[in-house]
Design a protein around this motif. Structure first.
Motif, mmCIF file in Angstrom:
data_model
loop_
_atom_site.group_PDB
_atom_site.id
_atom_site.type_symbol
_atom_site.label_atom_id
_atom_site.label_comp_id
_atom_site.label_asym_id
_atom_site.label_seq_id
_atom_site.Cartn_x
_atom_site.Cartn_y
_atom_site.Cartn_z
ATOM 1 N N CYS A 141 35.891 46.124 42.687
ATOM 2 C CA CYS A 141 36.872 45.799 43.301
ATOM 3 C C CYS A 141 37.774 46.434 42.735
ATOM 4 C CB CYS A 141 37.437 44.869 43.308
ATOM 5 S SG CYS A 141 39.596 44.915 44.594
ATOM 6 N N TYR B 262 45.027 36.360 41.070
ATOM 7 C CA TYR B 262 43.984 36.709 42.082
ATOM 8 C C TYR B 262 42.238 36.578 41.997
ATOM 9 C CZ TYR B 262 47.440 39.762 44.749
ATOM 10 O OH TYR B 262 48.429 39.818 45.291
ATOM 11 N N GLU C 279 41.577 37.228 37.795
ATOM 12 C CA GLU C 279 42.206 38.236 36.875
ATOM 13 C C GLU C 279 43.541 36.670 36.467
ATOM 14 O OE1 GLU C 279 45.880 41.536 38.246
ATOM 15 O OE2 GLU C 279 43.973 41.198 39.865
ATOM 16 N N PRO D 252 37.288 38.446 48.560
ATOM 17 C CA PRO D 252 36.206 37.763 48.383
ATOM 18 C C PRO D 252 36.419 35.770 49.036
ATOM 19 C CG PRO D 252 38.423 37.291 46.966
ATOM 20 C CD PRO D 252 38.677 38.000 47.773
ATOM 21 N N CYS E 136 41.935 38.666 46.947
ATOM 22 C CA CYS E 136 43.059 40.161 47.102
ATOM 23 C C CYS E 136 41.910 40.134 48.354
ATOM 24 C CB CYS E 136 41.655 40.564 46.067
ATOM 25 S SG CYS E 136 41.748 42.194 46.219
ATOM 26 N N TRP F 238 31.846 38.192 40.780
ATOM 27 C CA TRP F 238 32.814 37.306 40.917
ATOM 28 C C TRP F 238 34.177 37.352 39.485
ATOM 29 C CZ3 TRP F 238 32.838 37.203 45.644
ATOM 30 C CH2 TRP F 238 31.649 36.474 46.524
ATOM 31 N N HIS G 105 42.343 43.386 49.173
ATOM 32 C CA HIS G 105 41.744 44.165 49.175
ATOM 33 C C HIS G 105 40.058 44.102 49.390
ATOM 34 C CE1 HIS G 105 44.749 47.249 48.943
ATOM 35 N NE2 HIS G 105 45.617 46.023 48.020
ATOM 36 N N CYS G 106 39.537 43.070 49.038
ATOM 37 C CA CYS G 106 38.329 43.515 48.915
ATOM 38 C C CYS G 106 37.400 41.639 49.303
ATOM 39 C CB CYS G 106 37.512 42.504 46.743
ATOM 40 S SG CYS G 106 38.406 41.233 45.882
ATOM 41 N N ALA H 54 41.441 44.772 41.047
ATOM 42 C CA ALA H 54 41.407 44.208 39.880
ATOM 43 C C ALA H 54 41.804 45.497 38.749
ATOM 44 C CB ALA H 54 40.072 44.081 39.317
ATOM 45 N N HIS I 84 38.958 37.942 42.669
ATOM 46 C CA HIS I 84 37.971 39.141 43.371
ATOM 47 C C HIS I 84 36.810 39.449 43.790
ATOM 48 C CE1 HIS I 84 42.018 41.639 42.088
ATOM 49 N NE2 HIS I 84 42.222 40.902 41.539
ATOM 50 N N CYS J 167 40.535 40.886 33.811
ATOM 51 C CA CYS J 167 39.912 40.075 34.562
ATOM 52 C C CYS J 167 38.397 39.639 33.822
ATOM 53 C CB CYS J 167 39.773 41.089 35.955
ATOM 54 S SG CYS J 167 40.557 41.185 37.442
#
Length: 110
Positions: free
Chosen positions: A71, A65, A55, A101, A96, A52, A98-99, A74, A67, A78
């Motif tokens: 990712c 964020y 960021e 979490p 995020c 994990w 996109h990923c 990221a 992530h 981070c």
């Protein structure tokens, strides 16, 4: 038929030059092997990637964020965090998109 000089002084000079050249090549080989061993050791000793990531904002600002580790979105700011820290951060920080979490952690809003 060879291209070597016929007289002893020039043959000795050539021998000396070849010995110096061989020494230089052997030193280059030893240096390259040493660097390769160091690189291999670095790969083997590298700590595992964090599961994990948190960021931070610009200038060490508050987190922006959470992530999943690895990712592709990221940023450079981070740091790896444990699962419980990532879960708590999701209460105040965006996940995020996109990923996701939040889905990975099983986090449900309010």
């Amino acid at each position: 038929m060879t291209n070597l000089p016929p007289d002893l002084p020039r043959l000795r000079t050539l021998e000396t030059w070849l010995e110096l050249s061989l020494t230089t090549v052997r030193q280059a080989i030893a240096g390259t092997e040493h660097r390769e061993r160091e690189r291999q050791h670095g790969r083997e000793a590298r700590p595992p990637a964090a599961n994990w990531l948190l960021e931070s904002g610009i200038g060490d600002g508050p987190a922006v964020y959470v992530h999943v580790g690895g990712c592709h979105m990221a940023g450079k700011r981070c740091r790896g965090v444990p699962r419980d820290v990532a879960l708590r951060a999701l209460a105040e920080v965006d996940a995020c998109p996109h990923c996701r979490p939040d889905a990975e952690l099983g986090y449900l809003d309010g």
